[in-house]
Design a protein around this motif. Structure first.
Motif, PDB file in Angstrom:
ATOM      1  N   UNK A 423       0.833  -1.198   0.000  1.00 58.63           N
ATOM      2  CA  UNK A 423       0.000   0.000   0.000  1.00 58.63           C
ATOM      3  C   UNK A 423       0.869   1.250   0.000  1.00 58.63           C
ATOM      4  N   UNK A 424       0.294   2.348  -0.484  1.00 57.62           N
ATOM      5  CA  UNK A 424       0.896   3.672  -0.425  1.00 57.62           C
ATOM      6  C   UNK A 424      -0.064   4.597   0.293  1.00 57.62           C
ATOM      7  N   UNK A 425       0.481   5.681   0.859  1.00 60.79           N
ATOM      8  CA  UNK A 425      -0.349   6.690   1.496  1.00 60.79           C
ATOM      9  C   UNK A 425      -0.667   7.785   0.489  1.00 60.79           C
ATOM     10  N   UNK A 426      -1.912   8.263   0.521  1.00 58.93           N
ATOM     11  CA  UNK A 426      -2.312   9.332  -0.378  1.00 58.93           C
ATOM     12  C   UNK A 426      -1.589  10.615   0.000  1.00 58.93           C
ATOM     13  N   UNK A 427      -0.910  11.238  -0.966  1.00 65.06           N
ATOM     14  CA  UNK A 427      -0.056  12.379  -0.625  1.00 65.06           C
ATOM     15  C   UNK A 427      -0.768  13.711  -0.524  1.00 65.06           C
ATOM     16  N   UNK A 428      -1.656  14.036  -1.457  1.00 65.38           N
ATOM     17  CA  UNK A 428      -2.240  15.363  -1.516  1.00 65.38           C
ATOM     18  C   UNK A 428      -3.765  15.297  -1.456  1.00 65.38           C
ATOM     19  N   UNK A 429      -4.409  16.344  -0.942  1.00 68.96           N
ATOM     20  CA  UNK A 429      -5.872  16.374  -0.936  1.00 68.96           C
ATOM     21  C   UNK A 429      -6.435  16.262  -2.349  1.00 68.96           C
ATOM     22  N   UNK A 430      -7.532  15.515  -2.456  1.00 66.84           N
ATOM     23  CA  UNK A 430      -8.174  15.371  -3.744  1.00 66.84           C
ATOM     24  C   UNK A 430      -7.633  14.264  -4.608  1.00 66.84           C
ATOM     25  N   UNK A 431      -6.568  13.614  -4.190  1.00 64.66           N
ATOM     26  CA  UNK A 431      -5.971  12.572  -5.004  1.00 64.66           C
ATOM     27  C   UNK A 431      -6.382  11.172  -4.572  1.00 64.66           C
ATOM     28  N   UNK A 432      -7.126  11.056  -3.481  1.00 63.78           N
ATOM     29  CA  UNK A 432      -7.478   9.737  -2.965  1.00 63.78           C
ATOM     30  C   UNK A 432      -8.322   8.942  -3.950  1.00 63.78           C
ATOM     31  N   UNK A 433      -9.173   9.658  -4.713  1.00 58.46           N
ATOM     32  CA  UNK A 433     -10.052   8.943  -5.622  1.00 58.46           C
ATOM     33  C   UNK A 433      -9.340   8.516  -6.899  1.00 58.46           C
ATOM     34  N   UNK A 434      -8.285   9.230  -7.249  1.00 57.31           N
ATOM     35  CA  UNK A 434      -7.607   8.926  -8.505  1.00 57.31           C
ATOM     36  C   UNK A 434      -6.413   8.011  -8.330  1.00 57.31           C
ATOM     37  N   UNK A 435      -5.923   7.843  -7.116  1.00 55.00           N
ATOM     38  CA  UNK A 435      -4.752   7.016  -6.875  1.00 55.00           C
ATOM     39  C   UNK A 435      -5.128   5.756  -6.103  1.00 55.00           C
ATOM     40  N   UNK A 436      -4.317   4.712  -6.277  1.00 62.28           N
ATOM     41  CA  UNK A 436      -4.467   3.504  -5.478  1.00 62.28           C
ATOM     42  C   UNK A 436      -3.672   3.704  -4.201  1.00 62.28           C
ATOM     43  N   UNK A 437      -4.326   4.149  -3.152  1.00 57.26           N
ATOM     44  CA  UNK A 437      -3.611   4.509  -1.929  1.00 57.26           C
ATOM     45  C   UNK A 437      -4.557   4.446  -0.741  1.00 57.26           C
ATOM     46  N   UNK A 438      -3.990   4.672   0.413  1.00 56.68           N
ATOM     47  CA  UNK A 438      -4.743   4.692   1.663  1.00 56.68           C
ATOM     48  C   UNK A 438      -4.751   6.116   2.190  1.00 56.68           C
TER      49      UNK A 438
END
Length: 674
Positions: A423-438
């Motif tokens: 897993x990866x952590x979501x880095x920036x706001x708004x990117x959670x939906x576009x990235x495969x991350x937590x």
């Protein structure tokens, strides 16, 4: 014992004439090599402990002098016989421990002695090599018993004749025997509430009907089936432990019970409604042929539909770890609205789905670790999902992300373990939906997070923004410290425990000076070649520096704020230089500092590996030469050379003096004084 002593604990044990120790009315004669009960103890003794002695016979007159005795312990003696009149003067005896003796030799006479105890409530006969027929004789006339232990004997079979007349018995311990069959042995125990039959050889428990029983421990047998009698009676059962058996199916439980703890750990259990290959056995039934004497009963059971007949509304703890569960039946969890702890770790789960329809409003701990999870499905709507969840363990699976918004409604979550998932952590706001991350940003209640072994590669942005993390484990991520380390800024005020074990850390890669709240830091398994200077200002209580490349620590390590606050320091498996151990001596004198692995700390001198506290004199002398002042060393080396040259010059001059003078006179034309 301390519960009963009260203020008497303030007084020291007083010596007694028999070499025993006395406090108030309690006499302790443990381990005195006594071959009989002393006759010179105080007559008002109420509790007498004679454990670990060599008493073989308890004679008729042994207890005549102690009529007030209510507690007697003779554990771990060589007791073979209790004479029939031994307790005639101890009619008030309530607690008797005869553990680990040899009572099988004269059990019938001992039984006659026990029958003279009308007030006996607790009897421990564990470890006496007793068979079931011997036990039956020993307890046959003890109708006052409330607690009986016959653990660690050689009982093999129990029937209705084993425990007769024990109408007041509340607790029975039969663990660690050789029991393989139970035939109506407990039906006469009308008051029995706690039964321990663990560590035996029972192949099944069929026809369970002890409605008054509150706790049943049947763990560590070879049970394949657990079937309750078909009855609408209310069972008082609260705790059922069937762990470490060979259960093939979920147990058939009472329809009505007060069950709050169900332990099914380490079995072979699975559900067969859905198999991994997509097939189903939903309509398959099993028939059990139960033969009881001359009567035969056939019971038909569907493999999982029997769950529907059990009222599990009071269940709070369900442990199904270490089984072979591929998936849960439909509405399985819907029957457990009071569930607070669910353990499904070490199974074969490939998917786990949560929705608002699952009434798990009370669940505080969910352990799905060590499965094969590739998907965690969450149906998010307007309602809460797991609103009371505090601990969520998803470690050692195949997850690559968590559903967006999964933590939106988990308002109390404090601990999340995602270690050993890719897993990866979501880095920036708004990117959670576009990235495969937590995405854990904004989860204010989260205090413990483990991301060990997730293959993290340089966490950009601010993945911890809006959290209050106190414990963070980033160990076994070789590239997690590469790139921008700005993510540390959101942890400055709260982080107390940080693990960077095995993260390829170099000496200057991270500046720790801003982490003022840090109290525990793990830097083991890295490549540190010098002590990070930024640690000096921290007030850590625990620091782990094992398995690095450190040749030494700073000489003033014990004087800086770090050294004064440290209480635990791990140092082993580093190539320390034996000639620069001043820091080691300073640490040994530091008050309150403990080095748990101090015996494993070594230093190198040439090709030798030595212990810092036991350097031989030749090594010490060699180190003195190596650490001496170089200017003084050069002076000492140059002085003999200069003196030698000076002496040689003088000798040569004296030898050639006349020739030199004549040559000078000849050239200069000056007359000789001769």
């Amino acid at each position: 014992l301390a519960v009963g002593w009260g203020s008497g604990m303030d007084a020291a044990w007083a010596p007694s004439p028999g070499g025993c120790e006395l406090v108030q009315s309690i006499m302790d004669c443990t381990g005195r090599w006594l071959s009989s009960i002393p006759g010179n103890l105080r007559g008002d003794t109420e509790e007498l402990f004679l454990d670990d002695n060599t008493i073989q016979v308890l004679g008729n007159a042994s207890l005549l002098l102690y009529p007030q005795l209510w507690h007697l312990s003779l554990a771990r003696n060589r007791l073979e016989l209790i004479e029939p009149g031994a307790f005639l003067s101890s009619q008030g005896l309530e607690v008797l421990s005869l553990t680990d003796n040899l009572l099988f030799t004269n059990y019938s006479l001992t039984a006659a002695a026990l029958s003279a105890l009308p007030a006996l409530r607790t009897l421990d006969l564990a470890g006496n090599q007793l068979r079931e027929d011997m036990v039956s004789v020993l307890v046959s006339n003890l109708s006052s018993l409330e607690s009986l232990s016959v653990a660690r004997n050689i009982i093999m079979r129990l029937d209705s004749s084993t425990f007769t007349n024990l109408t007041q018995l509340l607790e029975l311990n039969l663990e660690k025997n050789y029991i393989f069959e139970i035939d109506n042995a407990f039906e006469g125990l009308q008051s029995l509430q706690r039964l321990n039959i663990a560590y035996n050889y029972l192949p099944c428990l069929v026809g369970f009907g002890l409605t008054q029983l509150r706790v049943l421990n049947a763990s560590s047998n070879v049970i394949e089936w657990f079937l309750t009698l078909e009855s609408d009676d209310l069972f008082e059962l609260e705790v059922l432990d069937l762990s470490h058996n060979r259960l093939l199916f979920f147990p058939v439980l009472p329809r009505q019970s007060k069950l709050h703890s169900l332990l099914l750990q380490d079995n072979r259990m699975s559900f067969y409604q859905r198999l991994p290959n997509g097939t189903s056995l939903a309509n398959i039934t099993m028939q059990f042929l139960i033969i009881d004497g001359n009567s035969t009963n056939i019971t038909t059971v569907r493999l999982w539909d029997e769950l529907c007949h059990s009222n599990l509304s009071s269940l709070r703890l369900l442990d199904m770890s270490q089984n072979q569960v591929w998936g849960l039946p439909d509405d399985f969890l819907a029957q457990m609205p009071s569930l607070t702890h669910l353990k499904l770790n070490q199974n074969c789960l490939e998917a786990f789905h949560l929705s608002e329809e699952d009434p798990l409003a009370m669940l505080t701990e969910l352990d799905l670790s060590q499965n094969q999870l590739m998907e965690l499905g969450v149906k998010v709507g307007t309602g809460d999902i797991l609103p009371s969840l505090q601990l969520f363990n998803l470690s050692t699976n195949r997850l690559q992300a968590l559903p967006p918004g999964i933590f939106t409604h988990t308002r109390k979550i404090t601990t999340l373990d995602l270690s050993r998932n890719r897993v990866d952590l979501c880095p920036q706001p708004g990117e959670a939906e576009s990235l495969t991350c937590v995405d854990i940003r904004g989860v204010e209640t989260l205090t413990h997070l483990s991301l060990a072994g997730c293959g993290l590669q340089g966490m950009g942005g601010r993945p911890f923004q809006g959290t209050s993390l106190m414990h963070l484990d980033l160990s076994d991520n070789r590239q997690v410290l590469s790139g921008d380390l700005g993510w540390l800024q959101d942890l400055v005020l709260t982080l107390q425990v940080l693990s960077l074990r095995n993260t390829s850390l170099s000496s200057t890669a991270v500046d720790f000076s801003a982490l003022n709240s840090l109290v525990r830091l793990d830097l083991s398994g890295n490549s540190l070649v010098a002590f990070p200077t930024s640690l000096g200002t921290l007030r850590l209580r625990s620091l782990d520096l094992r398995d690095n490349c450190l040749p030494a620590l700073p000489p003033d390590v014990a004087q800086v704020p770090l050294g004064r606050s440290l209480r635990e320091l791990y140092l082993s498996r580093n190539p320390y230089n034996c000639c620069t151990l001043g820091w080691w001596d300073a640490l040994q004198q530091a008050e309150g500092l403990r080095v748990p692995d101090g015996r494993e700390v070594t230093c190198s001198h040439g090709s030798r590996v030595l212990r810092p506290g036991a350097l031989p004199e030749p090594v010490l002398q060699s180190c003195r030469w190596q650490t001496a002042d170089l200017a003084l060393l050069y002076l000492v080396l140059a002085l003999p050379t200069c003196l030698t040259l000076l002496v040689a010059f003088v000798v040569v001059f004296l030898m050639l003096k006349e020739k030199l003078l004549k040559m000078v006179k000849t050239r200069c034309g000056v007359s000789s004084p001769y």
